[in-house]
Design an enzyme around this catalytic site. Structure first.
Site, PDB file in Angstrom:
ATOM      1  N   ARG B  95       4.978   9.121  -7.167  1.00  0.00           N
ATOM      2  CA  ARG B  95       6.143   8.266  -6.933  1.00  0.00           C
ATOM      3  C   ARG B  95       5.783   6.798  -7.161  1.00  0.00           C
ATOM      4  O   ARG B  95       4.633   6.405  -7.074  1.00  0.00           O
ATOM      5  CB  ARG B  95       6.634   8.424  -5.492  1.00  0.00           C
ATOM      6  CG  ARG B  95       7.459   9.674  -5.265  1.00  0.00           C
ATOM      7  CD  ARG B  95       7.837   9.797  -3.792  1.00  0.00           C
ATOM      8  NE  ARG B  95       6.652  10.018  -2.969  1.00  0.00           N
ATOM      9  CZ  ARG B  95       6.609   9.865  -1.650  1.00  0.00           C
ATOM     10  NH1 ARG B  95       7.685   9.455  -0.999  1.00  0.00           N
ATOM     11  NH2 ARG B  95       5.493  10.110  -0.985  1.00  0.00           N
ATOM     12  N   LYS B 106       2.164  -1.255   5.333  1.00  0.00           N
ATOM     13  CA  LYS B 106       1.501  -0.067   4.809  1.00  0.00           C
ATOM     14  C   LYS B 106       0.763  -0.329   3.501  1.00  0.00           C
ATOM     15  O   LYS B 106      -0.210   0.343   3.174  1.00  0.00           O
ATOM     16  CB  LYS B 106       2.556   1.034   4.617  1.00  0.00           C
ATOM     17  CG  LYS B 106       1.983   2.400   4.287  1.00  0.00           C
ATOM     18  CD  LYS B 106       3.080   3.456   4.316  1.00  0.00           C
ATOM     19  CE  LYS B 106       2.608   4.729   3.630  1.00  0.00           C
ATOM     20  NZ  LYS B 106       2.490   4.583   2.165  1.00  0.00           N
ATOM     21  N   PHE B 303       4.799  12.167   3.379  1.00  0.00           N
ATOM     22  CA  PHE B 303       4.555  12.461   4.797  1.00  0.00           C
ATOM     23  C   PHE B 303       4.004  13.875   4.972  1.00  0.00           C
ATOM     24  O   PHE B 303       3.319  14.383   4.084  1.00  0.00           O
ATOM     25  CB  PHE B 303       5.816  12.192   5.629  1.00  0.00           C
ATOM     26  CG  PHE B 303       6.184  10.727   5.691  1.00  0.00           C
ATOM     27  CD1 PHE B 303       5.281   9.784   6.176  1.00  0.00           C
ATOM     28  CD2 PHE B 303       7.417  10.276   5.256  1.00  0.00           C
ATOM     29  CE1 PHE B 303       5.607   8.425   6.223  1.00  0.00           C
ATOM     30  CE2 PHE B 303       7.751   8.918   5.307  1.00  0.00           C
ATOM     31  CZ  PHE B 303       6.841   8.002   5.791  1.00  0.00           C
ATOM     32  N   PHE B 383     -14.017  10.683   5.591  1.00  0.00           N
ATOM     33  CA  PHE B 383     -14.177   9.344   6.180  1.00  0.00           C
ATOM     34  C   PHE B 383     -15.599   9.226   6.709  1.00  0.00           C
ATOM     35  O   PHE B 383     -16.202  10.232   7.111  1.00  0.00           O
ATOM     36  CB  PHE B 383     -13.190   9.146   7.347  1.00  0.00           C
ATOM     37  CG  PHE B 383     -11.866   8.588   6.910  1.00  0.00           C
ATOM     38  CD1 PHE B 383     -11.037   9.299   6.060  1.00  0.00           C
ATOM     39  CD2 PHE B 383     -11.442   7.335   7.339  1.00  0.00           C
ATOM     40  CE1 PHE B 383      -9.810   8.776   5.649  1.00  0.00           C
ATOM     41  CE2 PHE B 383     -10.218   6.811   6.941  1.00  0.00           C
ATOM     42  CZ  PHE B 383      -9.404   7.536   6.094  1.00  0.00           C
TER      43      PHE B 383
END
Lengths: 558, 558
Positions: B95, B106, B303, B383
């Site tokens: 997108r 964000k 999401f 991470f």
């Protein structure tokens, strides 16, 4: 003469790849940032200050226009074709159209008939996104202002009642002229009265058109005055740390756009402030780009010479040290009939008497141009309804004033129809041009500058200032902005501030209602009469007649 | 691991000319409409329906995310690099970012670390102007509505109190959530309450993402329901003759955009509806374009899988007859800790207990994906704070469910870090994929569709309807829109409509407050809880930290 619409003529043209147009300017493909096959952005590094004043700048302006316009863009494009036809290297530098008029009443701004810039659909629609970038930079600042008022932690103590900065949208949308925002409770901001302007009225547009570099653009954006604190201290965009993000949004918009005319000559199109409410001409960067790349540059300034040309000469040329060598005054005979008293249903009916009376409007514009030490050429933008008598009358009367007046047939014939006009312009440039001089120095006090314009250009007897204007003058003085240029906001329909005073009005008074500050552009903007910064759509908007087929072919766009 | 910002990594990359990227897809220069050297639009004629379902579509979605997001875009890009590394021809379809989050909190949406699409600044800013075109088409319709109410001659007798159509702006601007327009007298329109939404929430965006052609786009735009007459009759955009002009504004925006990844693989970026308030995935045209040009297409939906993936599978794939063969569920271990009860200050502290508790959220998403007859692969977006114990726990628990779970190190290592993930995806696609099936048929009654989503996907016990929702259902029935898809508007923070219910909530009730109609997109939109269509800026907006130097080099954009 043809019965074809502008868009049909434009669509029938097989366009050259923009690389081929660039070649004519001795540019290579790597200099270009292409937007499709027929549009490109030009990097600022192509500006060559040494060439800017060696080459010839020609300004196209008009007499006081009727609502249909006098055809400055058409004549500018046609003249460029004509100059190339008679052996001069010429390009045209124009403003970008706003979507508001495109979907409203007036239509786009890409010329007409056989004097057009193409691809006309793309130029009249989003083009390369410059207007959008201006709109976003403007509206980011607006959002940052209301966010600052909302935020306890970061608050600059801006008094919401003093905010000068408006949001903008590139649309004719009258319902946004007077609004209240921030309703609905504590999470939705602080309620206040507000309004949207149309994008060409944004100070960001004015700034982009005055900027000399990306760095200068950023400095100017930081200097925007957005309002005052509760302690009456000025708040600038830099206080909101807005200028970097705004410049980031404008990093491509600062680059001029290259397209072509129907006769495959180069055209640069960049920036688009209206001339009644803003400075009414393309960017300084685009004009200098044109002069860096071509011997002759034809450019235009909006509405009548009392608006666009006055600002072009006193603001843009003075600030950017340009030296325009000839001014072309465009007229239509229908407009002379109008100034001679014809009603709109009689605009197309020949009348030597009305033309003779209307000539006074032209005569005043001729006098005005000469005050700048520039010789005008009159271009009669040819219409089928013109009578030979009328044309000859104008040519003879102009000759009596020592002015070339030439029938311009660019609309019907392209460059073939403007060779005589081109020759007249070349004669002025080569034989009669010296150094132009502005009519006022920016260093004069504000009131003095306003009065020079009102009396010398408009022909007013006196200038009166409303209560608000006097308060604004004190504010300007307190903020140290006395040496800003004066960018008048005045109706385009009259030399005066009263639409109804056609022709060459005399003994009138100009009333300055208020004076706005555009600190980033370095203008003060005296508002004469009721000047709307947000047009409305007409009863039947142009959008209703547009169509697009399954192959993307558009009709009804003008 | 590096200490470099995303933008520094992106700027250090020497980009290939977009012609070279196109060559990898067997496209020639003439197929492209270039926007500068590194972006191009692709004509719709390149879509080849025969290839669309022969090639492999992989959807990347996520568990219920924390506010920082799980890194779906980063994993999508990384997976594409990994697939190419292991010898598959793959491209990514994403997108377009909205300017609101870019200047808000964000940031953009171009991936991160060594899994990015470039030029990241351009993609995150105006890109090729698609969002602007959507905004203008949306706002032209709004201006036409208010103009029709204003105009006596053309009046459709629209009751201003019933207008459903909102203006949009691509900005986080809370002060525009609740406004009054048309104030100031008869020339400024008719006063009414109104609001602006952010551009990704526009139905024009939803429509562009559902359209199959320019013709279909025009038909859908004409079908937009804008409000009702005083006689309670529906008024559509076509009644205002708006659909042609709106389509004209979107004629370039309908074409997908080609860019590149950091490892010089092709990326198509097109459309950008949010996934909480809209369908949350790129355009059908872009997905089909990708499948026409590449063996593997990796795409993402916004999401958690309860939002973007549910809509991707029930709305987009069902409507466009796509056959997604694998779903990648992205998680971060910090999010599992969150779902296991960790507070935000403990997100980076390893805790096997919290991960074990949080795993229930992942497990529900795995069950959900299998309801569509698709096998999921779990991607653990690596991470530095991850402990080996936690990683191994997840891999082992997933293996117990028959699911590949793989550490995805695309952020730190690019394609080298995602080869294992790519291999797991290829295994599912080549060995386990059959025909996906949607969870509901559009033909079912609206309430039944809502309940299938609420119970099967969210895990709700029951659905209750507010008074407004029941009225809306009657309106939907009266207008004959029962066979529209259901596009839920729900918080992304929980399976339920209550932000606070983390993990895998049970025995909860879903409350449908109201149900909007998007007749052009063919959706009904049940609104669960308070869903804002206009975000606000944070106390310190991201814009404050951005800089641009005199050469145009940007920092602070993320």
């Amino acid at each position: 003469m043809t019965g074809l619409s502008d868009i049909s003529i434009a669509q029938a043209k097989t366009l050259l790849h923009i690389k081929e147009i660039a070649k004519k300017l001795k540019l290579v493909e790597d200099d270009l940032e292409m937007y499709g096959k027929y549009k490109a952005k030009l990097p600022l590094s192509l500006i060559d200050e040494r060439k800017v004043n060696k080459h010839h700048l020609v300004l196209v302006t008009a007499i006081t226009p009727t609502p249909a316009g006098e055809g400055k863009t058409t004549v500018s494009i046609g003249l460029t074709e004509g100059l190339n036809k008679i052996g001069k290297q010429a390009l045209v530098v124009l403003r970008e159209p706003s979507l508001g008029p495109v979907f409203g009443l007036k239509g786009g701004a890409t010329g007409g008939g056989y004097s057009q810039v193409v691809p006309m659909e793309d130029i009249n629609l989003h083009f390369t996104g410059d207007f959008n970038a201006i709109e976003k930079a403007n509206n980011l600042l607006a959002a940052l202002i209301d966010n600052n008022i909302q935020s306890k932690a970061q608050n600059l103590r801006i008094d919401p009642r003093t905010i000068l900065w408006k949001r903008v949208i590139d649309m004719n949308d009258r319902a946004l002229r007077d609004i209240t925002i921030g309703l609905g409770g504590t999470s939705n901001g602080v309620p206040r009265q507000d309004s949207f302007n149309i994008t060409p009225a944004s100070e960001v547009m004015a700034i982009l058109c005055m900027a000399s570099s990306l760095e200068n653009l950023k400095e100017r954006l930081g200097n925007i005055l957005i309002g005052f604190t509760f302690d009456k201290q000025p708040v600038f965009a830099r206080d909101l740390k807005a200028e970097n993000a705004m410049t980031i949004l404008l990093k491509e918009a600062i680059k001029p756009n290259l397209v072509q005319t129907l006769e495959e000559n180069p055209a640069i199109i960049h920036g688009g402030p209206f001339a009644n409410i803003a400075q009414g001409t393309n960017t300084i960067i685009a004009t200098k780009m044109g002069l860096s790349l071509s011997d002759y540059v034809v450019t235009e300034a909006g509405f009548g010479a009392d608006l666009g040309a006055e600002k072009f000469l006193n603001i843009k040329s003075q600030f950017a040290k340009l030296n325009p060598k000839c001014v072309v005054l465009v007229l239509t005979i229908r407009a002379l009939r109008h100034h001679g008293g014809a009603k709109s249903d009689a605009y197309n009916i020949p009348s030597l008497a009305k033309v003779a009376e209307g000539f006074k409007n032209l005569e005043k514009h001729i006098e005005n141009i000469r005050k700048f030490n520039i010789e005008p050429v009159v271009a009669i933008n040819s219409f089928v309804s013109d009578s030979e008598d009328e044309v000859n009358y104008i040519i003879k009367k102009c000759a009596g004033l020592g002015v070339h007046a030439v029938l311009s047939e660019g609309w019907a014939k392209g460059g073939e129809g403007t060779k005589k006009l081109a020759a007249a312009v070349v004669d002025v440039v080569e034989n009669k041009a010296t150094q132009y001089k502005p009519l006022y120095s920016w260093k004069l006090p504000i009131k003095e500058k306003i009065e020079i314009i009102a009396k010398e250009i408009y022909g007013a007897k006196k200038v009166v200032y409303g209560v608000q204007a006097e308060l604004n003058l004190k504010r300007i003085d307190r903020l140290g902005f006395n040496d800003f240029a004066v960018c008048m906001a005045k109706t385009q329909k009259s030399f005066s501030d009263d639409d109804k005073l056609i022709g060459r009005p005399k003994d009138f008074t100009i009333t300055v209602r208020e004076i706005e500050i555009a600190a980033g552009a370095q203008f003060v903007i005296p508002i004469l009469g009721k000047m709307s910064r947000m047009p409305g759509l007409p009863t039947i908007p142009a959008s209703e007649h547009m169509t697009i087929d399954k192959n993307g072919v558009i009709s009804g766009l003008s």
